[in-house]
Design an enzyme around this catalytic site. Structure first.
Site, PDB file in Angstrom:
ATOM      1  N   ILE A  71       0.841  -1.207   0.000  1.00 38.30           N
ATOM      2  CA  ILE A  71       0.000   0.000   0.000  1.00 38.30           C
ATOM      3  C   ILE A  71       0.872   1.251   0.000  1.00 38.30           C
ATOM      4  O   ILE A  71       0.581   2.219  -0.710  1.00 38.30           O
ATOM      5  CB  ILE A  71      -0.955   0.008   1.214  1.00 38.30           C
ATOM      6  CG1 ILE A  71      -1.839  -1.245   1.213  1.00 38.30           C
ATOM      7  CG2 ILE A  71      -1.828   1.266   1.197  1.00 38.30           C
ATOM      8  CD1 ILE A  71      -2.706  -1.401   2.461  1.00 38.30           C
ATOM      9  N   ARG A 102      -3.078   1.441  11.454  1.00 41.90           N
ATOM     10  CA  ARG A 102      -3.803   0.990  12.632  1.00 41.90           C
ATOM     11  C   ARG A 102      -3.672   2.069  13.686  1.00 41.90           C
ATOM     12  O   ARG A 102      -2.618   2.707  13.805  1.00 41.90           O
ATOM     13  CB  ARG A 102      -3.189  -0.316  13.181  1.00 41.90           C
ATOM     14  CG  ARG A 102      -3.503  -1.544  12.362  1.00 41.90           C
ATOM     15  CD  ARG A 102      -4.967  -1.971  12.551  1.00 41.90           C
ATOM     16  NE  ARG A 102      -5.283  -3.225  11.869  1.00 41.90           N
ATOM     17  CZ  ARG A 102      -5.853  -3.315  10.677  1.00 41.90           C
ATOM     18  NH1 ARG A 102      -6.171  -2.229   9.996  1.00 41.90           N
ATOM     19  NH2 ARG A 102      -6.120  -4.497  10.161  1.00 41.90           N
ATOM     20  N   GLU A 133     -11.357   1.779  18.240  1.00 43.88           N
ATOM     21  CA  GLU A 133     -12.479   1.935  17.309  1.00 43.88           C
ATOM     22  C   GLU A 133     -13.708   1.158  17.785  1.00 43.88           C
ATOM     23  O   GLU A 133     -13.549   0.057  18.307  1.00 43.88           O
ATOM     24  CB  GLU A 133     -12.060   1.440  15.920  1.00 43.88           C
ATOM     25  CG  GLU A 133     -10.967   2.305  15.340  1.00 43.88           C
ATOM     26  CD  GLU A 133     -10.417   1.772  14.016  1.00 43.88           C
ATOM     27  OE1 GLU A 133     -10.987   0.817  13.469  1.00 43.88           O
ATOM     28  OE2 GLU A 133      -9.411   2.322  13.550  1.00 43.88           O
ATOM     29  N   HIS A 144     -12.657   4.716   9.635  1.00 44.91           N
ATOM     30  CA  HIS A 144     -11.956   3.533   9.102  1.00 44.91           C
ATOM     31  C   HIS A 144     -12.592   3.047   7.790  1.00 44.91           C
ATOM     32  O   HIS A 144     -13.137   1.944   7.719  1.00 44.91           O
ATOM     33  CB  HIS A 144     -11.918   2.400  10.135  1.00 44.91           C
ATOM     34  CG  HIS A 144     -10.809   1.419   9.865  1.00 44.91           C
ATOM     35  ND1 HIS A 144     -10.197   0.663  10.841  1.00 44.91           N
ATOM     36  CD2 HIS A 144     -10.186   1.071   8.709  1.00 44.91           C
ATOM     37  CE1 HIS A 144      -9.258  -0.097  10.306  1.00 44.91           C
ATOM     38  NE2 HIS A 144      -9.242   0.127   8.994  1.00 44.91           N
TER      39      HIS A 144
HETATM   40  O1  A2R Z   1      10.110  -3.052   7.933  1.00 45.51           O
HETATM   41  P1  A2R Z   1      10.044  -3.816   6.662  1.00 45.51           P
HETATM   42  O2  A2R Z   1      11.297  -3.709   5.854  1.00 45.51           O
HETATM   43  O3  A2R Z   1       9.531  -5.210   6.858  1.00 45.51           O
HETATM   44  O4  A2R Z   1       8.909  -3.052   5.771  1.00 45.51           O
HETATM   45  C1  A2R Z   1       7.540  -3.161   6.073  1.00 45.51           C
HETATM   46  C2  A2R Z   1       7.029  -2.045   6.994  1.00 45.51           C
HETATM   47  N1  A2R Z   1       7.147  -2.357   8.420  1.00 45.51           N
HETATM   48  C3  A2R Z   1       7.769  -1.562   9.316  1.00 45.51           C
HETATM   49  N2  A2R Z   1       8.385  -0.390   9.172  1.00 45.51           N
HETATM   50  C4  A2R Z   1       8.949   0.163  10.277  1.00 45.51           C
HETATM   51  N3  A2R Z   1       8.905  -0.403  11.498  1.00 45.51           N
HETATM   52  C5  A2R Z   1       8.272  -1.591  11.692  1.00 45.51           C
HETATM   53  N4  A2R Z   1       8.236  -2.151  12.895  1.00 45.51           N
HETATM   54  C6  A2R Z   1       7.671  -2.222  10.560  1.00 45.51           C
HETATM   55  N5  A2R Z   1       6.981  -3.375  10.365  1.00 45.51           N
HETATM   56  C7  A2R Z   1       6.666  -3.441   9.068  1.00 45.51           C
HETATM   57  O5  A2R Z   1       5.649  -1.904   6.677  1.00 45.51           O
HETATM   58  C8  A2R Z   1       6.744  -2.881   4.813  1.00 45.51           C
HETATM   59  O6  A2R Z   1       7.387  -1.913   4.020  1.00 45.51           O
HETATM   60  C9  A2R Z   1       5.433  -2.302   5.311  1.00 45.51           C
HETATM   61  C10 A2R Z   1       4.276  -3.305   5.275  1.00 45.51           C
HETATM   62  O7  A2R Z   1       4.025  -3.631   3.956  1.00 45.51           O
HETATM   63  P2  A2R Z   1       3.121  -4.888   3.513  1.00 45.51           P
HETATM   64  O8  A2R Z   1       3.472  -6.068   4.348  1.00 45.51           O
HETATM   65  O9  A2R Z   1       3.226  -4.992   2.025  1.00 45.51           O
HETATM   66  O10 A2R Z   1       1.675  -4.484   3.970  1.00 45.51           O
HETATM   67  P3  A2R Z   1       0.536  -3.686   3.145  1.00 45.51           P
HETATM   68  O11 A2R Z   1      -0.194  -4.610   2.276  1.00 45.51           O
HETATM   69  O12 A2R Z   1       1.134  -2.471   2.521  1.00 45.51           O
HETATM   70  O13 A2R Z   1      -0.422  -3.264   4.341  1.00 45.51           O
HETATM   71  C11 A2R Z   1       0.050  -2.482   5.433  1.00 45.51           C
HETATM   72  C12 A2R Z   1      -0.990  -2.304   6.503  1.00 45.51           C
HETATM   73  C13 A2R Z   1      -1.820  -3.513   6.895  1.00 45.51           C
HETATM   74  O14 A2R Z   1      -1.145  -4.404   7.728  1.00 45.51           O
HETATM   75  C14 A2R Z   1      -2.996  -2.875   7.606  1.00 45.51           C
HETATM   76  O15 A2R Z   1      -2.712  -2.657   8.961  1.00 45.51           O
HETATM   77  C15 A2R Z   1      -3.132  -1.528   6.929  1.00 45.51           C
HETATM   78  O16 A2R Z   1      -1.967  -1.398   6.074  1.00 45.51           O
HETATM   79  O17 A2R Z   1      -4.291  -1.504   6.144  1.00 45.51           O
END
Ligand code: A2R
Length: 311
Positions: A147, A223, A252, A270
Site C-alpha cells: 500500500i 492501525r 475503534e 476507518h
Molecule cells: O520493515 P520492513 O522492511 O519489513 O517493511 C515493512 C514495513 N514495516 C515496518 N516499518 C517500520 N517499522 C516496523 N516495525 C515495521 N513493520 C513493518 O511496513 C513494509 O514496508 C510495510 C508493510 O508492507 P506490507 O506487508 O506490504 O503491507 P501492506 O499490504 O502495505 O499493508 C500495510 C498495513 C496492513 O497491515 C494494515 O494494517 C493496513 O496497512 O491496512
C-alpha cells in the site's frame, strides 16, 4: 459439509458462496459445535479471540477479510499447523486513494470550504480563508510495502518528494531514513501505513510528532495502535503538531472527544478500503481462500507467518 465459524459480518455474496460448501455457525449466536469447526471466516477488526481459537481442537484454516491481521495470534496458529490467510493487494489502490483524499482534505481545508459554501457563509461573510497547497510537499511514508508504494505512486501526481522509513532499505529511488524521528524532522507530511501489532505499537510517539512539528501533518491509514493517540492529542492541543488526518483510532469505533472539536483535524470512520468494488474483491478473496483450502488443502494468500504450512 464441513463446519465454518463466522466471526463478524459477511456480505450476501460471500454467504451464498460459502453456504454451498460449508455449514455456517456464527460466533455471535453463542453456541457452535466446537469439535466440528475446521474453518473460520473473520475480519481484521474482530480477528479470532484467543479463547475461541484455543477451544477449536480441529481448526485447520482462518480466512481474514482485510490485509491487516494483528487481531489474530498467528504464532499460536502456526504452532498448531493452522493456515491463516488475508486479502493483500486487492485494496492497495483504494487505501492509497483514501490517503490522498485525507491529505487533500487537510491541506486544502476541503471540508471547511464545503461547509462554507453549503451554509451560506460565503454569501453572508465573504470568501473562505486561504488553504495550504498539497503540491510539492516532502512526504515521509512509514511502511513502504504494497500500500505504501501505491501511495507513493499516486503522490507522483502531486510532485511530492518521497522519503520512507522501514526496518529494511528497499530497492527504490526515494530517500531512506533508518530512523523514524529523523524522517519526521525531514518531511512536512508523515503517512503511517505499516501493519499493527507489537513491533509498531505507538512507534509514532511524542518525539516523532515533535520532530514533524507545528507545520507538520500526520496521516494515519494503518492501525490506531501505530500512533500514541494521547500524545497526538496533546501535541495537537499545544501546537507542537500542526495537523492530523486520521482513518484509524486506538479504540475503534471510539474517537477521542478532543479530536472531534479540532479544526486542524480530519476524521474518517476507518473507510480506507470501504468501497463497493474493493470490498467485493476482498470478500471474493476470503471465499476463494476457503474454497481452495477445501479443494486441495492449499490457500491463495497466506499470511507470511503461516506460509510454510501451505505445502
Ligand atoms: O520493515 P520492513 O522492511 O519489513 O517493511 C515493512 C514495513 N514495516 C515496518 N516499518 C517500520 N517499522 C516496523 N516495525 C515495521 N513493520 C513493518 O511496513 C513494509 O514496508 C510495510 C508493510 O508492507 P506490507 O506487508 O506490504 O503491507 P501492506 O499490504 O502495505 O499493508 C500495510 C498495513 C496492513 O497491515 C494494515 O494494517 C493496513 O496497512 O491496512
Amino acid at each position: 459439509m464441513p463446519d465454518l465459524l463466522q466471526i463478524g459480518g459477511i456480505t450476501d455474496t460471500m454467504r451464498d458462496r460459502l453456504e454451498a460448501e460449508f455449514t455456517i455457525h456464527k460466533l455471535a449466536d453463542g453456541t457452535y459445535p466446537a469439535d466440528a469447526i475446521t474453518h473460520i471466516a473473520t475480519n481484521g477488526h474482530d480477528g479470532v479471540p484467543s479463547d475461541v481459537m484455543a477451544g477449536l481442537p480441529n481448526l485447520k484454516m482462518v480466512s481474514c477479510y482485510g490485509v491487516g491481521y494483528d487481531a489474530i495470534d498467528t504464532k499460536a496458529a502456526a504452532d498448531r499447523g493452522i493456515l491463516v490467510t488475508h486479502t493483500p493487494d486487492v485494496l492497495n489502490a483504494e487505501v492509497a486513494s483514501t490517503t490522498i483524499l485525507l491529505m487533500l482534505a487537510s491541506f486544502r481545508n476541503f471540508l471547511a470550504d464545503e461547509a462554507h459554501a453549503r451554509s451560506g457563509n460565503w454569501e453572508a461573510n465573504g470568501n473562505a480563508p486561504l488553504s495550504r497547497s498539497a503540491d510539492n510537499r516532502k512526504v515521509g511514508i512509514l511502511g513502504l510495502g504494497r500500500i505504501g508504494q501505491a501511495i507513493a505512486d499516486k503522490l507522483e501526481a502531486f510532485n511530492a518528494e518521497i522519503h520512507y522509513h522501514t526496518r529494511t532499505k528497499k530497492d527504490v529511488d526515494y530517500t531512506y531514513h533508518a530512523n523514524l524521528t529523523d524522517m519526521a524532522a525531514a518531511v512536512e507530511v508523515l503517512i503511517c501505513i505499516t501493519p499493527g501489532g507489537p513491533s509498531t505499537n505507538k512507534i509514532v510517539n511524542a518525539d516523532v510528532m515533535n520532530a514533524l512539528g507545528s507545520d507538520g501533518t500526520l496521516i494515519n491509514v494503518s492501525r490506531g495502535s501505530v500512533v500514541d493517540e494521547a500524545a497526538m492529542v496533546a501535541a495537537l492541543q499545544d501546537g507542537r503538531l500542526g495537523y492530523a488526518a486520521l482513518d484509524v483510532f486506538e479504540a475503534e469505533p471510539k474517537i477521542p472527544d478532543a479530536l472531534k472539536t479540532m479544526s486542524n483535524v480530519v476524521l474518517l470512520p476507518h473507510v480506507g478500503s470501504a468501497t463497493v468494488e474493493t470490498r467485493a474483491a476482498m470478500g471474493g478473496l476470503v471465499v476463494d481462500n476457503l474454497l481452495e483450502h477445501l479443494k486441495n488443502g492449499k490457500v491463495l494468500t497466506p499470511v507470511p507467518e503461516t506460509a510454510h504450512l501451505n505445502g
